[in-house]
Design an enzyme around this catalytic site. Structure first.
Site, PDB file in Angstrom:
ATOM      1  N   ARG A  86      10.377  -6.283 -22.477  1.00  0.00           N
ATOM      2  CA  ARG A  86      11.579  -5.844 -21.760  1.00  0.00           C
ATOM      3  C   ARG A  86      11.814  -6.668 -20.496  1.00  0.00           C
ATOM      4  O   ARG A  86      12.941  -7.014 -20.168  1.00  0.00           O
ATOM      5  CB  ARG A  86      11.496  -4.361 -21.404  1.00  0.00           C
ATOM      6  N   CYS A 128       3.034  10.136   9.142  1.00  0.00           N
ATOM      7  CA  CYS A 128       3.467  11.121   8.150  1.00  0.00           C
ATOM      8  C   CYS A 128       2.785  12.468   8.349  1.00  0.00           C
ATOM      9  O   CYS A 128       3.373  13.517   8.109  1.00  0.00           O
ATOM     10  CB  CYS A 128       3.169  10.618   6.753  1.00  0.00           C
ATOM     11  N   ASN A 186       0.273   3.347   9.478  1.00  0.00           N
ATOM     12  CA  ASN A 186       0.261   3.273  10.943  1.00  0.00           C
ATOM     13  C   ASN A 186       0.553   1.859  11.443  1.00  0.00           C
ATOM     14  O   ASN A 186       0.343   0.867  10.745  1.00  0.00           O
ATOM     15  CB  ASN A 186      -1.064   3.787  11.496  1.00  0.00           C
TER      16      ASN A 186
END
Ligand SMILES: [Zn+2]
Length: 249
Positions: free
Chosen positions: A12, A186, A129
């Site tokens: 593909r 986060c 970070n």
């Protein structure tokens, strides 16, 4: 020569104009380093490995925790406590037996970074970070390597591709005060798994474009999205005169 087996496996993507057989061969010869095996690193490494990148090195000393699972769905409950790099490597080899997947169970620091971030075509920043990104920026610039930065918080993210010569500036140019303490991890601000994955997969696409020559890499532009407000924009980086990293020495 590509084998019949690989021709079927990669059929593909080989069909994509400018990717083709040469692109597949280039991926097979490439070495990509992924720093971090978390919300960015898991999807990034999975897609790099599955696309046929010959050698992938995973750098992380973290172990799987319960709070990782929503963003790192490859990990199973049974993997909690195991080294992330080991689990990720198992899955990548199950997808593509024979791939060269190296696991470095160390936290990247200024002492080990020059040896660890070497002999690769590109480094993917999958850390969380600013200090780690500044370190990757310095070490890859010294080694003449490009790197792809990615960051996500809440429903937003940003991606920047830094060229090996830093003709369009570096991460130090962007960070106004590299010595200041950063905010906004986060763990403090929160993050949604699908937003992190969006960033990681854009980083992978940059790597594939870089390695195969299929499409052009948007060097030195900060691509920002916020899916909370449905905003999307790009900012051209400015090379900072006298930058401590990429400024003329
Ligand atoms: Zn700079």
């Amino acid at each position: 020569m590509i084998s019949d087996h690989d021709l079927e496996r990669y059929s593909r993507q080989i069909l994509v104009p400018d990717f083709e057989l040469d692109g597949q061969a280039a991926l097979g010869e490439a070495h990509v380093i992924v720093v971090g095996c978390g919300g960015l690193g898991v999807p990034a490494a999975m897609y790099l490995g599955a696309a046929g990148v010959g050698t992938v090195t995973l750098i992380d000393d973290d172990r799987v925790e319960l709070s990782n699972l929503p963003r790192q769905p490859l990990f199973r409950v049974a993997d909690i406590g195991r080294l992330k790099g080991d689990v990720l490597r198992e899955h990548m080899l199950a997808n593509r037996p024979g791939a060269q997947i190296n696991v470095v169970a160390q936290r990247l620091d200024s002492l080990n970074a020059p040896a660890l971030l070497a002999n690769a075509d590109v480094v993917v920043d999958a850390t969380d970070n600013r200090e780690a990104r500044l370190l990757i920026d310095r070490v890859t610039f010294a080694a003449g390597m490009p790197w792809i930065m990615g960051a996500a918080t809440r429903l937003s993210g940003q991606i920047i591709a830094f060229d090996s010569a830093r003709d369009w500036g570096c991460y130090h140019c962007l960070v106004s005060d590299p010595g200041a303490q950063a905010t906004g991890k986060c763990a403090d601000l929160g993050v949604v798994g699908s937003a992190v994955a969006s960033v990681a997969l854009q980083q992978v696409t940059d790597v594939i474009k870089l390695l195969t020559g299929c499409g052009s890499v948007l060097w030195g532009e900060c691509r920002v999205f916020d899916d909370a407000t449905n905003e999307r924009f790009t900012l051209r980086l400015q090379k900072r005169v006298g930058c401590v990293n990429c400024g003329s020495k």
